[in-house]
Each structure stands twice: as C-alpha cells, then as structure tokens.
Design a protein around this motif. Structure first.
Motif, mmCIF file in Angstrom:
data_model
loop_
_atom_site.group_PDB
_atom_site.id
_atom_site.type_symbol
_atom_site.label_atom_id
_atom_site.label_comp_id
_atom_site.label_asym_id
_atom_site.label_seq_id
_atom_site.Cartn_x
_atom_site.Cartn_y
_atom_site.Cartn_z
ATOM 1 N N GLU A 177 -41.966 9.711 10.266
ATOM 2 C CA GLU A 177 -42.204 8.441 9.571
ATOM 3 C C GLU A 177 -43.548 8.422 8.851
ATOM 4 O O GLU A 177 -43.765 7.616 7.960
ATOM 5 N N ASP A 214 -41.494 7.922 2.758
ATOM 6 C CA ASP A 214 -41.710 6.546 2.312
ATOM 7 C C ASP A 214 -40.553 5.643 2.722
ATOM 8 O O ASP A 214 -40.744 4.469 3.018
ATOM 9 N N SER A 215 -39.345 6.218 2.703
ATOM 10 C CA SER A 215 -38.160 5.400 2.973
ATOM 11 C C SER A 215 -38.175 4.884 4.414
ATOM 12 O O SER A 215 -38.274 5.667 5.361
ATOM 13 N N ARG A 216 -38.027 3.560 4.554
ATOM 14 C CA ARG A 216 -38.037 2.967 5.897
ATOM 15 C C ARG A 216 -36.741 3.312 6.642
ATOM 16 O O ARG A 216 -36.744 3.461 7.865
#
Lengths: 268, 320
Positions: free
Chosen positions: A198, A202-204
């Motif tokens: 994480e 960038d992608s949650r």
C-alpha cells in the motif's frame, strides 16, 4: 477419538512404507557427502555452509513429504475409491480428516527427528575434527542447541502446509492440489511484501486487496529463523511462541474448512 | 417388524458439462423395501443406476430428493454402520498394508480389541479363501484376490445387512462359486443381502426377490416366482433312430426340427404338444427317446423383455 487415532496409525504406516524413508536416506547421504566436500573446498566457512544446507534441506524435504504424501492421503483415497470401504465403517467424515492429518503430522515429526539426528551427527563430526583456529572463526558452536528452535519452527511451518494440502485435496485432483499448495507456500514466503504494497501503489482498491490477501494468505516468513541460528543471533521466545500459536490457529481454521467441504462431498 | 432396507422417492441428479452444467438424473424416485433375511438382487444393464443406489444407501452420495433407512435408522448413522457390511464395485485398498493389517484396522474401527481382532480377521480370511497370501502387501494381489479381501472386510463384523456391488466381478468360475456359497451361507444365518449384478444366473440362483432398474427407474420388482411366471413355454425333445417315413410327420408336429450328429434330432414342441402321447407313438414306431425337457421363462428372458420394452418406450417418448 479412538477412531481418529486408528486412521492416523494406518496413515502413518502407509506413508512410512511408501516413500518417506527414502527422503531420510537421501538427506543423510547428502549431509555426509556435503560435509566432506565442503571441508575440502572451504576454510572457516564450512560450518556455516553445512548448517545452512542442513536446515534448508530439512525444510525442503519436509515440504516435499507434506505436499505430495499429504495430498495423496486424501485425494488418492478418493480417486482410487479406497475411501468407500473406510467411510462405510463406524467413523464420521470429520474423524477421517482429522485422523489423516494427525497421521501425516506424526510422519513429519518422525522424519524431521531422524533428519535432526543425522544433522547433529555431522555437526558432531565437525566439532570433533575442527582445530582451535577453526572453532574460533565460527559464529556459533557446532552443536549449538538453539538450532533446535529453527527445527521446531520448520515443523510448525510443515504442520501448516500439510493442513493447506489437506484442504486442497478434499475438493481437487492430486495434481491441482499439489500445484495450489506449492503456490500458496511460495506466496506465504513473500506475504510480508504485501504489507508494504500500500505504500508503493496509489490505487486504494489495489492497496485494500493487498491488505486482504496479507491477512488471508498464510504468512510463512516468521517460521524461517535459519539465518539467525546459523549466525548465533538470539531468537526471542515470544517470537517462537506467537509463531507457533499463529500456526495452530491457521491449522485449526484450515481443518474446519476441510471438514466442512469433505462432509458434504459426493463420492461418484 | 423393522424393514432391513427402505427407500422412499430416492432421487439423484448429477451435474454434467463443465462450462454450462446441466442436471443428469441417475436415479429417479426409487421406492423399495427389503425385509430382514431376504436376498435381494438389484439388476440392471450398465449405467442403470445400481451403484448410485448403493452409494446413496451408504451415504457416499447425498440424495437430491427422497430418503432411505437401514434397519429403521437413517443412512449414515454410525450406529447402523456397526451392523452392516459393504463391498464396492471394483474395490481398491491400501497398497502398503497386508490383508491381515487392513482387516485388523477395520476391526479396530468396529470396536473390537485384542485377541478378538486376530480371531475375527483369521476367520473371515479363511471364509473367503485367502490363505498364506494374507501376509503379503495388497499391491501384489490380483483383481480377484482384492475382490475376496473386499468380501472379507464386508463380513468382518457379522453384519445384519450386507450390500454387495457386483460381487462376482473379476472372479474366476471357482471364485464365483465360492461367493455364491458365501451368500447362501449368509442367507441361511438370517443375514439380509442386497446385491447388484448383471450376471443373471447368479441372481436366479441366490435371490428371493429381484428389482430391475433401467435408466434410473425401477421398472419391476417382486419375488422371483412372481416376476417369472414359471410358465411352460414349450418342450425340448431329443430323439434318435427316426425313420425317413416319420420325418415329415415330426416336422408337422414340432415348431422346429434340427438334426445333429449320429442321427439325433432336436425338436422344439409347443407347450400344448401332449408329449406323453407323442413319446408313446415315437417309441411304437421304432424311434429312441434320448431326452425330454420343459422350457420355462428364465430371468434372462424376463430381463431382456423388460429392459427392451422400457428402452423402446423411452425412445418412442423422445421421438414423439
């Protein structure tokens, strides 16, 4: 409870008469040959290499037994239909699964114990033949009992991998179960990287997926303290205790899942 | 009186096809009951659903619909398993155990201990005709020998009900005779036997009742004396020394006349041919009577007739 022991006893007898003894012979021969060759080729580093090699071999040989014989114990029974005779006796399906698991666990403990004896015999030989200068260059004594910690954790890891193999073998073919178990073993050793994932994406959604997988997949890295014991670095008792507790909890969850699947399974 | 086996609307569907699975009905609403002490023959062509039924009764399969009971208890009850024996079709056991070890293992699961195990194992192995081979690992056993081990494990606990799936499969003629005698022995001591077979002569020799399963459906069931009316279908007469003058007369009286070696003739006569009168006439005119046998309906005739009729009806149904 007695039925579980009877199934375990038969599983142990069968695996011992199958291919397990060969792995122990190969291990012993490999250790003796390696110690001879390494002592010829290296100076000072020989003990470290022998320890590295011995502990890694125990882990790999144990893994081979856990995966291939572990899978065979259930899926081979289903495939060859020997399970028909057993499940029509006064025994429940959960007792069958627990018995098979226990049988393989006993096989692994015996196998690992024999390999440990062979390993310490080689180390004893090195201890008795080493000169004072050589001894002085060693990071830890040859017969350092702390190596047993690494072996206990190898056993913990194998207990977990066996439960994974057993789970897969309750619903898939032997080959697929072997591939899935080996895949999970590899993933389990790189699981800690998912924790860091994480921080680099960038992608949650991806980060959440990585976090989910981190908690779902077995984390096998803590079971590997081989480098620490080889270099004589202390391993905290709390680490050993928590890792074994984690293995016990994970094994329990896997066995519950294996029983739930096996209980409703149709045998065509 | 508690029935040995009861099935009520027992149905099993399997999903076939990988990408788009569709249900395939292997057993369709099977309802039957078997009384204690009966030898019940479960007959049908390959793929009729015989093994599926046995697996449902053993809870190796779960039914899509319906239910079954053994000795008054639901199938799968561990208490019931203590009282039954089961032999699967083409059984397979553990390669690395000996016959003695395998049976001792199963005996322990039945709750036997100590010397009782040794005595019991030895007795059943004797019963099925396994001698000194009992100390060999099963991987060295032939198919017929494995079948015998399978029978031994099914009889280990002196069961009240025995389920045998194609028990004669893989056995030589001597082995088949042995199994026949074993089943007769079980019947004599009051054990209920439920066995599937497509070898009709075995069923005819052993069963008190039969059920015929075709394409998953029970198309007929009853006592052998009921399903086979034992009606006289005709006579088979063998005569010798028939004069040329007599031949045309015999051809007129018989359904067929087949000459064979040494001047013998085989005559098929109708059921109402009055053989007494014919025999007297033939003897008077110099012929020699070799044999006379009544021809009755066999289980095989019945089986062919029932299976053929069901398949033909289904095909008409599909075509319509």
């Amino acid at each position: 409870m007695r039925a579980i022991w009877f199934v375990a006893g038969a599983a142990f007898k069968e695996s011992v008469r199958d291919r397990v003894p060969y792995t122990m012979v190969v291990f012993a021969v490999m250790m003796i040959a390696a110690s001879y060759l390494i002592s010829e080729l290296t100076a000072g580093q020989d003990l470290k290499i022998i320890k590295d090699l011995g502990l890694a071999a125990m882990s790999i040989f144990g893994l081979v037994i856990a995966v291939f014989i572990g899978i065979g114990l259930v899926s081979k029974e289903v495939e060859r239909k020997s399970v028909f005779a057993l499940l029509t006796k006064p025994i429940t399906r959960p007792q069958f699964i627990l018995g098979k698991y226990l049988g393989l666990l006993v096989t692994l403990v015996v196998n690992l114990s024999v390999m440990t004896v062979a390993y310490y015999l080689v180390l004893f030989y090195m201890e008795t033949t080493a000169t004072a200068t050589m001894r002085a260059s060693w990071a830890a004594p040859a017969l350092d009992p702390r190596q047993l910690i690494a072996i206990v954790l190898i056993m913990g890891e194998l207990a977990l991998v066996t439960a994974v193999a057993l789970l897969f073998s309750t619903f898939s073919s032997p080959l697929l179960a072997a591939l899935l178990t080996l895949g999970l073993w590899v993933a389990g050793h790189f699981n800690h990287d998912l924790r860091q994932f994480e921080q680099v994406v960038d992608s949650r959604a991806v980060a959440a997926l990585a976090r989910g997988l981190y908690y779902l997949l077995p984390n096998l890295a803590p079971f590997n303290v081989r480098a620490e014991v080889v270099y004589g670095i202390p391993v905290a008792a709390s680490h050993v205790g928590l890792t074994l507790l984690y293995a016990a909890a994970y094994v329990a969850a896997l066995l519950v899942a294996a029983i739930a699947i096996f209980r409703r399974r149709d045998f065509k | 009186m508690v029935l040995a086996i009861e099935a009520e609307g027992l149905t099993k569907d399997f999903a076939v096809g990988f990408w788009r699975p569709r249900p395939y009905r292997a057993l369709d609403s099977l309802t039957l009951s078997v009384e204690a002490g009966e030898v019940f023959g479960f007959l049908g062509p390959n793929g009729a659903g015989k093994s599926t039924t046995l697996k449902l009764l053993m809870q190796l399969l779960y039914p899509t619909a319906g239910a079954a009971r053994i000795l008054g208890q639901p199938v799968g009850d561990t208490g019931v398993r203590q009282r039954i024996g089961f032999l699967a079709e083409n059984p397979y056991y553990y390669d690395y155990l000996t016959a003695e070890e395998l049976l001792a293992y199963f005996a322990r699961l039945f709750g036997y201990r100590g010397a009782d195990i040794t005595t019991r194992v030895s007795r059943v192995l004797d019963e099925v005709g396994i001698g000194k081979e009992r100390r060999l690992r099963l991987r060295r056993f032939s198919k017929g020998m494995i079948q015998r081990v399978g029978l031994a494990q099914a009889l280990l606990n002196d069961p009240e009900v025995v389920f045998l799936d194609e028990p004669m499969s893989g056995l030589d003629p001597l082995g088949r005779r042995h199994v026949r005698d074993l089943i007769l022995g079980l019947r004599q001591r009051g054990c209920t036997v439920f066995f599937s077979s497509h070898i009709l002569s075995d069923a005819e020799a052993l069963c008190s009742r039969v059920g015929v399963l075709v394409q998953g459906r029970l198309v007929s069931s009853g006592r052998l004396s009921e399903v086979l009316a034992f009606e006289l279908k005709g006579w088979e007469l063998v005569v010798a020394g028939v004069s040329d003058a007599l031949r045309p007369e015999l051809a007129r009286l018989a359904r067929s006349v087949t000459p064979f070696g040494d001047g013998h003739m085989l005559l098929h006569l109708a059921a109402d041919a009055e053989p007494d009168r014919l025999l007297g006439e033939l003897t008077r005119r110099g012929a020699h009577i070799v044999s006379l046998n009544p021809v009755r309906e066999t289980l095989e005739d019945y089986f062919v007739q029932v299976v053929g009729a069901t398949v033909a009806r289904d095909e008409r149904g599909v075509g319509a």
